[in-house]
Each structure stands twice: as C-alpha cells, then as structure tokens.
Design an enzyme around this catalytic site. Structure first.
Site, short mmCIF file in Angstrom:
data_model
loop_
_atom_site.label_atom_id
_atom_site.label_comp_id
_atom_site.label_asym_id
_atom_site.label_seq_id
_atom_site.Cartn_x
_atom_site.Cartn_y
_atom_site.Cartn_z
N GLY A 18 0.84 -1.20 0.00
CA GLY A 18 0.00 0.00 0.00
C GLY A 18 0.86 1.24 0.00
CG ASP A 134 -1.80 10.51 12.84
OD1 ASP A 134 -1.28 10.11 11.77
OD2 ASP A 134 -2.99 10.88 12.91
#
Length: 602
Positions: A18, A134
């Site tokens: 990915g 995050d």
C-alpha cells in the site's frame, strides 16, 4: 518499485502493501536474517523535501527507543538511490479500520481485549516520554492471532518539546483530534487518550462520533458538541464501558484519565457485574461544551489534508455563497470555494433572490475573450501549464516514474494486475492514459504487471503453515488451510499440498490447499480401574495407546488395575503413555512396590 529489487544488498522487494501521502510500503524479504519485513520507502516526488525526510527520521528515532510487544519494531533505516527508507517488523494481518468493518459487531470482551493491548503500547510510549499524536485505527494493526501492533510514529513528539507543537502547526487526523489541539494547545498524554476514546467509540458503533462536510465542521463538533452516547446506538453496551469513552473524551483535558494505565484499569472491570448499576459519567467541569474558540481568524495554519483549514470568519455556508455571488463569482467558482455542489449553490442563490453567473454565460465570455485575443493568450498559458502524458507502457516502474516526473507529473499509488504480454514488474499502462492533456502536477497512476507465467511449486511439507502461506501469497497464489490430525507431524506443520511439488501453476487462477497437522489423535480415556491387566492391554491395542505398568502390593486381587494416570474421561493424546498401577496382591514378600514398563502398539 519493481518486485525483486534488492535494497542495500539485503532487502528484496516482494510485493506492494500500500501507500500513503508520505511513503510507499512493500513486503520485503531480509535475505540475511531470512524473515519477512515491511519496507517503507519515501515517495519519489517528495524524497528531497526536508520535512518529509525529517518525519522519516523522527519515526525511526521514536520507535527504536520503544520495546513493547504491541509496538511495531523498527529494524533498520537507510537510503537507497537517494530515497530514505525504513525496515520494520512485518505484521501479517490488517489495520483496525478494516478489522472493525469486517468483524462488526465485535463482542464486547474482544473490544476490551483489543483496547487493553493498545493501552499497553501507548502507556509504554508515554513512559518513554513519547506522545504518538496520530492515533487512529489505520495506525493500529491486528495480526491473524488478534495481536495488536501500533505503528507510524512519524509525527510523534517528545514531552515538553515545542518543536512540533507550536500554535501554527496542527497535525493529526481530524476525526480523532482532541478539541484543545486545533486552538494551538500542545499535544499531551491526555490528547492521545482522547483519540483512544474515539477509537473505542468506533469499535462499538462502526462509526466515528462526529461527521461533517469539512474538517472545520468536525473540529467544531469535537470542541462544542457533547460526545454521543454509545448506549443510544446499542442499549446492551454496559454503562461502565460507555463511561470509559465519556471520561477519555471529556472536553476539558483535566477531566480525562491522567494516564493510559488508569484508563486500562477502569476498562478491565467495565464488563463486571459488580459495576452493573453504575451511573453515567459526568465530567466535573461545569462548562463542558464550549471549549473551542469560535474566533476563526485566530485559527492556526494547517498543511495536512485531514486537519483544519480556515473558513471565512465563521460565516455560515449560505452567507458565504451569497457574498461570493455579490462579488461576481460564478456558480462553479463558489461551489469550489465552499466545498458544495453547483446545484446546491444555485438553489441557495435562487431561494434568496440573488442573481448569479450561469455556466453558459461564463463559457460564452471565455470564448469571446479567446477570440478577441486571437487565441494567443490561452495557447501560451496551456503551453506553459499543461502537458501530455507520455507513453510509459512496457517500461520498468522506476523508468516510468522518472519519465512522468520529468514531464511534470506526480506519481500516485501503483496497482498490480496479471498480464500475458507485459513482463512482470513492467508498466502495462498509466491512468490517465498516454496522450491525455493534463495540468502539470496532476497525479498519474501506474498499472503494473504481476506476470502471467506459471510458477513451479516447491515442496512445503514440514514447513509451518504461516511460512508456507506467506511465500505462496507472495508468489500470487490464493491459499486455503485444511487441518488434519497426525501422530507423526508436529502441530502447525504442513502434511501435504493440493498441487504437488515440481508441478507448475498459474498464480492468478490457482488456489493452493495446504493440509496442516492439528497434532496427534486423541481418545477419551475409559475407567480402567478394577479391570484386569489383560483387559487393559486389549483396550490399549485396539486404540493404539502405549502403556506403562507400575506393580504395587494392595488388598485388591493380583493383576487388577488399581489406579491410572491420567484419570478416566481425560482427553489423551496418542503420542503420550498411559500409566497403570497393577495390584500384586497382599503378600508380605511383595510389600515393596516395583515398576515395569510395557508398550502396547498397533
């Protein structure tokens, strides 16, 4: 990057996994330590940007200081052909976002188990002085054994450091961003815990608590709207479990848990019946829902597409549309400025009696302008800002990327498909295709051949299922598992394969079935106590059980079984030995015990 590429004479690229805004991610094989690894390579178009390189270095430094079973480990870092890369632990599984979508509804106990693992990792980072900043489901991986691993410390920061927490820098994913961060307050342990509260909400509902058409709307709701109750979504959710979310996501950081450990302690007992009468948690802060400053003119500048941008002085969308129309902007221009459809813009203007420029009028005006200028201005502009997509078919991936970059395009995430005519690793086509006339900087995607030739199968018998399936998947095969008991092959190892070793098969159309040992056969032990030794031997021979005899004086008749180990009704594995104690009768000459062994085999 081409399959088979060798990085620093050690890491061989197997296939892409990915990519994202910063890097392309690949499965690679460490030829030195003989193991699969994750290779994270900074994207070609940003490899020379100092901020991107700094983020890579920060991720390496942050993760290498942490050793925890639930944090993805960084093994190596370096540079290849001018591009920074990281070598990381490979997690064979999926991210939590996909896991939620595929397994929802998730049993409450499993939700708690997953969150406890996440909290263990986050707690370890916090104790090391590192704030993740995050945390979101996409950065939490779950392997095939439901073991959790947290990754992506690229924007992590050290406590008390101001290097990444200035008022004019807000980084993070807006759906999980604590309300104090968009108004310039620094990231903290409690802002990480806020994100975890939102993630827990998502695991229980399969949705995030706040939605909006723009990031600003979502941020406003985080700071000003009460956290929705998960029990309104599912009334069966225990109140203590909902309370964990409510406390972790309190608007005022002072009302949240003070540490990951305290949140974990509360979570552990959230399903306990002893807490079944617990009341809904209410924060101590009286003014809970007005903690985000609505003076948008003082909002920080943000360059991350998932975080805040500056709206126009807090005006409603409809007011902005009307103002733009009065300034003479076209419907299309207004739609782009307020992030709405042209149909919606026309509807607002019509309802409010505001005249607006139609698309037809704009087009006619442009045509007249071009005619008046004899086409010169438009031609010059197009020449300078628009270019043709070059033909990259049959080039290697690196050659195609370089050719597109030289032409002025950025390269998007690549996709793979089989091809009989294009060699494996070479480009089949681009999207948009060659000849397309596009603005410079437009992203062009590459479609790369994964090959179409048959692959000769190796002999996987004796391999662990995980290793065999991993290699076959890397070759492009679909793999299915079939279990079978075996007294000879250890549990978890391959007994046989559906395509015999040495035969060739097409990976794109072949499913390989691996028969895997579940361990030795088992039998349920009968009660042999009181039986004769000969009866016990006959039963053992019929069931392939090995026996060991211990002789002992007793009041029972000689030759009778007086005890057994393991006991009756036990599940007995046929690779073990059953011990029987045999009576020698009550004889003074045999008052002491003696033992002997016997083996009963088929």
């Amino acid at each position: 990057m081409e399959q088979g590429t060798m990085i620093d004479h050690r890491y061989q690229v197997v296939r892409p996994l990915g990519g994202g805004g910063m890097a392309n991610v690949y499965l690679a094989f460490d030829t030195y330590l003989k193991r699969d690894v994750t290779l994270k390579m900074i994207r070609l178009d940003i490899k020379d940007q100092p901020d991107a390189v700094e983020r890579f270095q920060r991720e390496a430094k942050a993760a290498t200081t942490l050793v925890n079973d639930h944090i993805v480990q960084i093994y190596d870092a370096g540079e290849f052909d001018g591009s920074s890369y990281l070598v990381m632990e490979y997690v064979d599984g999926m991210d939590l976002k996909d896991f939620i979508q595929q397994h929802f509804p998730i049993p409450y106990q499993q939700v708690v188990d997953i969150m406890e693992q996440i909290l263990d990792a986050v707690g370890a980072a916090h104790r090391a002085g590192i704030i993740h900043r995050d945390l979101k489901p996409q950065n939490i991986l779950i392997d095939r054994n439901n073991q959790v691993k947290i990754t992506d410390f690229g924007i992590a920061t050290v406590k008390r450091s101001q290097s990444m927490t200035q008022v004019h820098t807000v980084i993070g994913s807006i759906h999980y961003l604590a309300p104090e961060l968009p108004i310039g307050k620094g990231a903290s342990v409690r802002s990480d815990l806020y994100a975890l509260g939102v993630i827990l909400y998502e695991m229980l509902t399969n949705q995030v608590p706040y939605q909006g058409d723009t990031p600003d709307q979502v941020a406003y709701k985080h700071g000003n709207m009460p956290m929705p109750f998960v029990r309104d979504f599912d009334s069966q959710i225990p109140q203590p479990l909902e309370n964990v979310i409510l406390r972790a996501t309190a608007k005022n950081p002072e009302d949240r848990y003070f540490s990951a450990e305290s949140m974990a302690d509360d979570l552990k007992t959230s399903l306990s019946k002893r807490r079944s009468q617990e009341a809904r948690y209410v924060p101590e802060t009286s003014d809970e829902t007005r903690l985000v400053d609505t003076d948008w003119s003082e909002r920080p500048y943000v360059d991350d597409p998932e975080v805040l941008t500056d709206p126009e002085e807090g005006k409603s969308v409809q007011d902005q549309i009307i103002d733009y129309a009065k300034q003479g902007k076209s419907v299309k221009e207004i739609a782009q400025l307020v992030d709405r459809t042209p149909k919606y813009v026309r509807s607002v203007l019509s309802k409010n009696g505001v005249k607006f420029k139609s698309a037809k009028k704009v087009v006619v005006g442009l045509i007249l302008l071009v005619l008046a200028a004899a086409g010169i201005g438009g031609y010059v502009y197009a020449q300078g800002n628009y270019v043709t997509v070059p033909n990259v078919a049959n080039l290697s991936q690196s050659q195609a990327e370089e050719k597109l970059s030289d032409a002025g395009f950025s390269v998007g995430n690549e996709t793979y498909t089989t091809s009989k005519s294009v060699s494996k690793g070479n480009v089949i086509k681009s999207k948009p295709g060659s000849g397309a006339y596009l603005k410079k900087g437009t992203s062009v995607q590459l479609v790369i051949s994964s090959g179409g030739d048959k692959v000769t199968l190796s002999d996987y018998t004796g391999w662990t299922y995980g290793d065999a399936a991993s290699q076959l998947n890397n070759l492009g095969f679909t793999v299915k598992k079939k279990t079978q008991a075996s007294n000879d092959v250890p549990s978890g190892e391959v007994i046989s394969q559906s395509v015999t070793a040495g035969n060739a098969a097409d990976p794109s159309s072949t499913t390989i079935v691996l028969t895997v040992s579940s361990g030795p056969n088992k039998v349920t032990l009968p009660n042999l106590v009181g039986k004769s030794q000969s009866d016990a031997i006959n039963w053992a021979n019929s069931n392939h059980v090995q026996l060991n005899f211990v002789n002992q004086s007793s009041n029972q008749p000689s030759g009778q079984v007086i005890s057994q180990d393991p006991a009756a009704d036990s599940q007995f594995s046929l690779d073990k030995t059953l011990t029987l104690t045999i009576s020698m009768g009550n004889s003074d000459s045999n008052s002491s015990s003696s033992s002997s062994s016997a083996s009963s085999k088929s």
